[in-house]
Each structure stands twice: as C-alpha cells, then as structure tokens.
Design a protein around this motif. Structure first.
Motif, PDB file in Angstrom:
ATOM      1  N   LEU A   1      -1.151   2.534 -13.186  1.00 49.77           N
ATOM      2  CA  LEU A   1      -0.156   2.351 -12.127  1.00 49.77           C
ATOM      3  C   LEU A   1      -0.628   1.320 -11.112  1.00 49.77           C
ATOM      4  O   LEU A   1       0.146   0.464 -10.670  1.00 49.77           O
ATOM      5  CB  LEU A   1       0.130   3.682 -11.433  1.00 49.77           C
ATOM      6  N   THR A   2      -1.895   1.367 -10.761  1.00 51.54           N
ATOM      7  CA  THR A   2      -2.444   0.394  -9.810  1.00 51.54           C
ATOM      8  C   THR A   2      -2.288  -1.021 -10.348  1.00 51.54           C
ATOM      9  O   THR A   2      -1.870  -1.934  -9.625  1.00 51.54           O
ATOM     10  CB  THR A   2      -3.937   0.697  -9.532  1.00 51.54           C
ATOM     11  N   ARG A   3      -2.602  -1.218 -11.630  1.00 51.18           N
ATOM     12  CA  ARG A   3      -2.455  -2.542 -12.232  1.00 51.18           C
ATOM     13  C   ARG A   3      -0.995  -2.978 -12.246  1.00 51.18           C
ATOM     14  O   ARG A   3      -0.672  -4.146 -12.023  1.00 51.18           O
ATOM     15  CB  ARG A   3      -3.035  -2.546 -13.654  1.00 51.18           C
TER      16      ARG A   3
ATOM     17  N   GLY B   1       2.998   6.275  -5.427  1.00 48.97           N
ATOM     18  CA  GLY B   1       2.664   6.435  -6.840  1.00 48.97           C
ATOM     19  C   GLY B   1       1.534   7.426  -7.048  1.00 48.97           C
ATOM     20  O   GLY B   1       1.618   8.321  -7.895  1.00 48.97           O
ATOM     21  N   ASP B   2       0.473   7.287  -6.255  1.00 54.93           N
ATOM     22  CA  ASP B   2      -0.670   8.200  -6.374  1.00 54.93           C
ATOM     23  C   ASP B   2      -0.286   9.640  -6.026  1.00 54.93           C
ATOM     24  O   ASP B   2      -0.669  10.585  -6.717  1.00 54.93           O
ATOM     25  CB  ASP B   2      -1.816   7.746  -5.462  1.00 54.93           C
TER      26      ASP B   2
ATOM     27  N   VAL C   1       1.415  -2.082 -10.085  1.00 52.49           N
ATOM     28  CA  VAL C   1       1.828  -2.451  -8.720  1.00 52.49           C
ATOM     29  C   VAL C   1       1.241  -3.813  -8.351  1.00 52.49           C
ATOM     30  O   VAL C   1       1.936  -4.668  -7.784  1.00 52.49           O
ATOM     31  CB  VAL C   1       1.396  -1.371  -7.709  1.00 52.49           C
ATOM     32  N   GLU C   2      -0.025  -4.017  -8.665  1.00 48.97           N
ATOM     33  CA  GLU C   2      -0.671  -5.296  -8.349  1.00 48.97           C
ATOM     34  C   GLU C   2       0.025  -6.460  -9.060  1.00 48.97           C
ATOM     35  O   GLU C   2       0.112  -7.568  -8.544  1.00 48.97           O
ATOM     36  CB  GLU C   2      -2.151  -5.264  -8.719  1.00 48.97           C
TER      37      GLU C   2
ATOM     38  N   GLU D   1       0.832  -1.201   0.000  1.00 53.37           N
ATOM     39  CA  GLU D   1       0.000   0.000   0.000  1.00 53.37           C
ATOM     40  C   GLU D   1       0.870   1.256   0.000  1.00 53.37           C
ATOM     41  O   GLU D   1       0.515   2.277  -0.584  1.00 53.37           O
ATOM     42  CB  GLU D   1      -0.928  -0.009   1.220  1.00 53.37           C
TER      43      GLU D   1
ATOM     44  N   GLN E   1       1.762   2.075  -3.500  1.00 52.71           N
ATOM     45  CA  GLN E   1       0.620   2.664  -4.197  1.00 52.71           C
ATOM     46  C   GLN E   1       0.407   4.113  -3.765  1.00 52.71           C
ATOM     47  O   GLN E   1       0.131   4.984  -4.589  1.00 52.71           O
ATOM     48  CB  GLN E   1      -0.648   1.850  -3.909  1.00 52.71           C
TER      49      GLN E   1
END
Length: 199
Positions: A189-191, A95-96, A193-194, A89, A92
């Motif tokens: 970006l979320t994809r 990144g955000d 990191v996941e 987290e 993330q």
C-alpha cells in the motif's frame, strides 16, 4: 399522557439498543450462522416479539449491526486524519488504519467475513457511499489541490483505491497469519500511494 409516550419511546429505544448490543457481541464471537434468534433474545433479555417489532429477521438485525460497526470504523478513520496536515500522509494514515482495523476480531468477523455474504452488494455500496468512499475521495482531492498527487479525475481513482483496500482487508482477514499478511499488504500500500505522486 406526554410522559407515558416519552417512556414508551425510551423503552423502545432501550430495547432496540439492547438487541443491537447483544447481537453484535454474539455475531463477533460466534459468527452469524452459529447465532440463533433465541440466543440473541436471551442475551438482550427481551422476547422474540420485541425483536420482531424492531427487525424483520436475523439478517435485518445483522445488517443494522453491520451498518453500526462500519459507521464507527469510518468515524475512527476520519478522526485520525483530522490530526494530520500533509494530504499525502493523510492517505497513508487512512490506509494503515484501515488495514490495522482488519486485525480486530469483531470488525473482521462482522464486516469482512460474514458481511459480504449477508448484505446485498448494492446495499453495501449505499452504506459506504458517504463514508469510506467519501473519505477517500476527499483525501485524494485535497492531495491533488496541494500538488502532492498527480491531477486526474477523483472518482475513478477513489473507486480503485477503495476496491484495493477492501480486497486487501479480505486477504488479511482470511489469511492463516493475519499479522504477517497485514505487514506485507501495508508495504504494498505504501508503494501504491507513493506511486501516485506527480512525476
């Protein structure tokens, strides 16, 4: 005598600070090209001689402003992740926050639009080595130690992640609709990191 020296040091520091503040406001609002040395000196209420005492030229002053803005940005990111325990987290969140900062007009202009053409690539790397890169490498390493990311060499992955984030920030800054670009890139970006989670 000591008091006189101390006053001179204070005056010099105040003059330099005034120049940095004035230049930062002008570079952020008007861009590097449209800001003159005369305008900076007027805003800071100092002579050209005072400016040239502290900085070689306008570009040198811009580089000092760039370093200051970049340092503040990195400090803001580090403070944000300090409040989160989950290592994945934290990546993330950084990144955000990194992408959100691209919507700030001053950071956008100084760091993303003018900076890359005015600060030499090697100098940019040196400025960032202990900040952005160091933060990303630490976050990745922590996540691997916690079993939240697949184990792999941290350095190459940190370079790839930071490069992707800088490229994303430029895409946001240069888009006709930065808010829309931020949303789309944030989802990507979320994809990303996941996708780093252990298989």
């Amino acid at each position: 005598m000591e008091g006189m020296v101390a006053r001179r040091v204070q005056y010099a520091e105040a003059t330099r600070r005034g120049l940095l503040d004035a230049a930062r406001e002008l570079f952020a609002s008007d861009g590097y090209v449209d800001v003159s040395i005369d305008e900076i000196c007027r805003r800071a209420r100092v002579t050209k001689g005072a400016l040239y005492h502290h900085f070689r030229d306008k570009r040198d002053l811009f580089t000092a402003v760039f370093e200051e803005v970049e340092r503040e940005w990195a400090d803001d990111l580090a403070a944000l992740v300090a409040q989160e325990r989950d290592p994945l987290e934290r990546i993330q969140i950084v990144g955000d926050a990194f992408l959100d900062a691209c919507l700030d007009p001053a950071r956008q202009r100084i760091l993303l639009l003018d900076g890359p053409s005015l600060v030499a690539w090697e100098e940019l790397r040196q400025i960032d080595a202990g900040r952005g890169f160091g933060l990303i490498a630490t976050l990745l390493s922590d996540a691997m130690e916690a079993g939240r990311l697949e184990r792999q060499p941290v350095g190459p992955l940190a370079h790839l992640m930071l490069g992707a984030m800088y490229e994303a920030s430029l895409a946001i800054a240069r888009d006709n609709d930065p808010a829309r670009a931020r949303k789309r890139i944030g989802a990507a970006l979320t994809r990303l990191v996941e996708g780093l989670a252990p298989r």
